[in-house]
Design an enzyme around this catalytic site. Structure first.
Site, mmCIF file in Angstrom:
data_model
loop_
_atom_site.group_PDB
_atom_site.id
_atom_site.type_symbol
_atom_site.label_atom_id
_atom_site.label_comp_id
_atom_site.label_asym_id
_atom_site.label_seq_id
_atom_site.Cartn_x
_atom_site.Cartn_y
_atom_site.Cartn_z
ATOM 1 N N ARG A 16 0.825 -1.208 0.000
ATOM 2 C CA ARG A 16 0.000 0.000 0.000
ATOM 3 C C ARG A 16 0.860 1.259 0.000
ATOM 4 O O ARG A 16 2.037 1.213 0.340
ATOM 5 C CB ARG A 16 -0.895 0.038 1.257
ATOM 6 C CG ARG A 16 -2.094 -0.829 1.188
ATOM 7 C CD ARG A 16 -2.827 -0.877 2.518
ATOM 8 N NE ARG A 16 -2.117 -1.625 3.532
ATOM 9 C CZ ARG A 16 -2.538 -1.786 4.785
ATOM 10 N NH1 ARG A 16 -3.644 -1.214 5.190
ATOM 11 N NH2 ARG A 16 -1.840 -2.495 5.635
ATOM 12 N N HIS A 96 -0.273 1.468 16.329
ATOM 13 C CA HIS A 96 -0.645 0.317 17.176
ATOM 14 C C HIS A 96 0.330 0.126 18.333
ATOM 15 O O HIS A 96 0.822 -0.973 18.592
ATOM 16 C CB HIS A 96 -0.720 -0.966 16.334
ATOM 17 C CG HIS A 96 -1.707 -0.885 15.212
ATOM 18 N ND1 HIS A 96 -3.060 -0.780 15.427
ATOM 19 C CD2 HIS A 96 -1.540 -0.856 13.860
ATOM 20 C CE1 HIS A 96 -3.691 -0.708 14.250
ATOM 21 N NE2 HIS A 96 -2.788 -0.744 13.293
ATOM 22 N N SER A 218 -21.036 -10.745 25.022
ATOM 23 C CA SER A 218 -19.683 -11.250 25.253
ATOM 24 C C SER A 218 -19.463 -11.593 26.726
ATOM 25 O O SER A 218 -19.555 -10.738 27.599
ATOM 26 C CB SER A 218 -18.676 -10.179 24.816
ATOM 27 O OG SER A 218 -17.377 -10.678 24.886
ATOM 28 N N ASP A 268 -3.396 -6.736 15.550
ATOM 29 C CA ASP A 268 -2.562 -5.521 15.510
ATOM 30 C C ASP A 268 -2.608 -4.776 16.839
ATOM 31 O O ASP A 268 -1.750 -3.947 17.123
ATOM 32 C CB ASP A 268 -2.944 -4.610 14.330
ATOM 33 C CG ASP A 268 -4.412 -4.232 14.315
ATOM 34 O OD1 ASP A 268 -5.154 -4.657 15.228
ATOM 35 O OD2 ASP A 268 -4.822 -3.507 13.392
HETATM 36 N N1 LIG Z 1 -5.127 -7.345 11.004
HETATM 37 C C1 LIG Z 1 -5.403 -6.364 10.156
HETATM 38 O O1 LIG Z 1 -4.866 -6.287 9.061
HETATM 39 C C2 LIG Z 1 -6.413 -5.316 10.528
HETATM 40 C C3 LIG Z 1 -6.922 -4.440 9.574
HETATM 41 C C4 LIG Z 1 -7.883 -3.504 9.987
HETATM 42 C C5 LIG Z 1 -8.296 -3.442 11.303
HETATM 43 N N2 LIG Z 1 -7.741 -4.320 12.192
HETATM 44 C C6 LIG Z 1 -8.098 -4.322 13.621
HETATM 45 O O2 LIG Z 1 -9.347 -4.934 13.857
HETATM 46 C C7 LIG Z 1 -9.800 -4.514 15.146
HETATM 47 C C8 LIG Z 1 -11.262 -4.087 15.061
HETATM 48 O O3 LIG Z 1 -11.368 -2.869 14.358
HETATM 49 P P1 LIG Z 1 -12.776 -2.175 14.056
HETATM 50 O O4 LIG Z 1 -12.502 -0.991 13.190
HETATM 51 O O5 LIG Z 1 -13.754 -3.189 13.628
HETATM 52 O O6 LIG Z 1 -13.161 -1.649 15.514
HETATM 53 P P2 LIG Z 1 -14.608 -1.111 15.959
HETATM 54 O O7 LIG Z 1 -14.353 -0.150 17.054
HETATM 55 O O8 LIG Z 1 -15.401 -0.685 14.785
HETATM 56 O O9 LIG Z 1 -15.308 -2.432 16.553
HETATM 57 C C9 LIG Z 1 -14.830 -3.082 17.684
HETATM 58 C C10 LIG Z 1 -15.984 -3.816 18.326
HETATM 59 O O10 LIG Z 1 -15.444 -4.617 19.390
HETATM 60 C C11 LIG Z 1 -16.420 -4.607 20.417
HETATM 61 N N3 LIG Z 1 -15.842 -5.084 21.676
HETATM 62 C C12 LIG Z 1 -15.092 -4.405 22.565
HETATM 63 N N4 LIG Z 1 -14.786 -5.194 23.626
HETATM 64 C C13 LIG Z 1 -15.339 -6.409 23.354
HETATM 65 C C14 LIG Z 1 -15.392 -7.640 24.058
HETATM 66 N N5 LIG Z 1 -14.791 -7.801 25.249
HETATM 67 N N6 LIG Z 1 -16.073 -8.682 23.518
HETATM 68 C C15 LIG Z 1 -16.691 -8.554 22.315
HETATM 69 N N7 LIG Z 1 -16.672 -7.394 21.603
HETATM 70 C C16 LIG Z 1 -16.022 -6.341 22.114
HETATM 71 C C17 LIG Z 1 -16.901 -3.156 20.435
HETATM 72 O O11 LIG Z 1 -18.124 -3.020 21.146
HETATM 73 C C18 LIG Z 1 -17.028 -2.895 18.934
HETATM 74 O O12 LIG Z 1 -18.319 -3.218 18.441
HETATM 75 C C19 LIG Z 1 -8.831 -3.384 15.554
HETATM 76 O O13 LIG Z 1 -7.838 -3.885 16.415
HETATM 77 C C20 LIG Z 1 -8.227 -2.969 14.258
HETATM 78 O O14 LIG Z 1 -6.977 -2.316 14.420
HETATM 79 C C21 LIG Z 1 -6.822 -5.240 11.832
#
Ligand SMILES: NC(=O)c1ccc[n+]([C@@H]2O[C@H](COP(=O)([O-])OP(=O)(O)OC[C@H]3O[C@@H](n4cnc5c(N)ncnc54)[C@H](O)[C@@H]3O)[C@@H](O)[C@H]2O)c1
Length: 364
Positions: A16, A96, A218, A268
């Site tokens: 990217r 991160h 959860s 991450d």
């Molecule tokens: N690996 C990758 O390449 C990659 C790419 C993009 C995003 N991500 C990661 O994915 C993760 C999620 O991102 P997002 O944008 O969807 O976040 P988001 O804030 O939109 O959603 C997170 C959700 O998790 C829920 N949550 C919090 N604590 C919880 C628990 N104990 N049990 C169940 N659910 C719970 C929240 O209520 C929320 O609905 C982040 O860590 C983000 O950095 C990773």
């Protein structure tokens, strides 16, 4: 006039670039100069000529891009990039830090002013994380289904089942941007999808809109039961800035069927599955307790054309605001939330608490 640097990404498999040529045109028009490292956009389908036409200077080495006042990137700096850190540098990228104690130490020691995409926002909105989460969430059922193939080490279960054979069960942990897209994709492949979240409103909406077949609040016991007969578990739980909550324990993973698959995208931020550890696009999976784990930290990096354009559209307007005063910007509510490290200190309270907690557990 602020000088902006755009170095090529160096993380494994990462193609990217943070700004596409359209965004560079706008930033140059706003009065900045932009130095793009030669070849930085090629992996995303943008040539040096495209950036030149947009008004950028093409510079031969990474060091030339890093020498600018404001460096904009995609992924957290890798150890080979730490020597470019310096006191008068402002950095705008994914960081991160809750999962990156070494990077944090390097940023603090050098005095860089570092803004993190993943904490930029007001309220619950994280507008720079959202586009990448949307893409990673869409990828999750694709890679999950692929690794469920017996030729990839999975149990040989097809998500949609067949006539007379029930569909596979997919459990999605966290129904935010990642989880919603993952659930939609899995539903599109005709799997049975259960959504798990702490936010009951989110669960209610997901059920009402048909994004999931079932929902679960959860809790440790509930999640243990839900994943025991799951074929695919997708992790997407996030507490912004903090280490991801461990929602699936090692005991839960032990209780899963051999050949089932975990795609933990929350990796991450440290992962929401206890047995998850970071993997790379070149070596994406490992097996623990008989369960295939896919824990790639830069999933959108494998779809660089779509991901770069989506990221660029979200980054460009904030970058223009940051470029007005790269050493200030505290009066901009969104940018103030993004500031993680400044003046040799971690200034974001949640990030600081997460790292102090990790150090206390001996992870620092
Ligand atoms: N690996 C990758 O390449 C990659 C790419 C993009 C995003 N991500 C990661 O994915 C993760 C999620 O991102 P997002 O944008 O969807 O976040 P988001 O804030 O939109 O959603 C997170 C959700 O998790 C829920 N949550 C919090 N604590 C919880 C628990 N104990 N049990 C169940 N659910 C719970 C929240 O209520 C929320 O609905 C982040 O860590 C983000 O950095 C990773």
């Amino acid at each position: 006039m602020t000088s902006v640097g755009l170095p090529a990404e160096v993380k494994d498999g990462e193609r990217r670039i943070a700004l596409d040529p359209i965004a560079v045109t706008d930033i140059v028009r706003s009065g900045c100069s932009v130095a793009v490292q030669a070849g930085a956009g090629v992996g995303a389908g943008f040539s040096d000529g495209d950036y030149k036409d947009a008004g950028a200077d093409i510079v031969p080495e990474a060091a030339d891009a890093w020498a600018q006042e404001l460096v904009v990137k995609v992924k957290e700096p890798q150890p080979s990039e730490y020597p470019h850190f310096r006191e008068d540098l402002t950095l705008f990228t994914f960081l991160h830090l809750a999962a990156e104690p070494e990077l944090t130490r390097a940023l603090v020691a050098s005095g860089v002013r570092a803004y993190a995409y993943e904490t930029l926002g007001t309220g619950r909105q994280l507008p720079l994380l959202a586009p990448m989460s949307e893409i990673a969430g869409r990828v999750a059922p694709i890679v999950g289904a692929y690794h469920l193939s017996s030729h990839q080490g999975g149990a040989g279960t097809l998500l949609g089942g067949a006539a007379g054979v029930p569909p596979a069960k997919v459990v999605v942990i966290g129904l935010g941007h990642v989880g919603t897209m993952a659930a939609r994709g899995a539903k599109g492949l005709d799997a049975y999808v259960m959504g798990v979240d702490v936010d009951l409103d989110r669960l209610r909406t997901a059920v009402m809109e048909g994004v999931v077949d079932g929902s679960l609040a959860s809790s440790e016991a509930g999640v243990g039961e839900a994943v025991a007969d799951a074929d695919l578990v997708v992790g997407g739980a996030l507490v912004p800035g903090a280490r991801a909550p461990i929602v699936v324990t090692e005991e839960h993973v032990r209780g899963m069927r051999p050949g089932s698959v975990i795609v933990d995208l929350a990796i991450d931020q440290g992962g929401c599955v206890a047995t998850a550890r970071p993997t790379s696009l070149s070596d994406p999976v490992y097996v623990e307790h008989g369960v295939v784990h896919y824990c790639v930290t830069n999933v959108p990096g494998q779809y660089p054309r779509t991901a770069s354009r989506a990221l660029s559209a979200a980054v460009a307007p904030r970058l223009r605001r940051l470029a007005r005063d790269p050493r200030g910007s505290e009066d901009d509510a969104e940018l103030a939330q993004a500031l993680n490290v400044a003046g040799g200190r971690i200034v974001h309270p949640i990030v600081r608490a997460a790292l102090e907690g990790a150090a206390g557990e001996g992870a620092g």
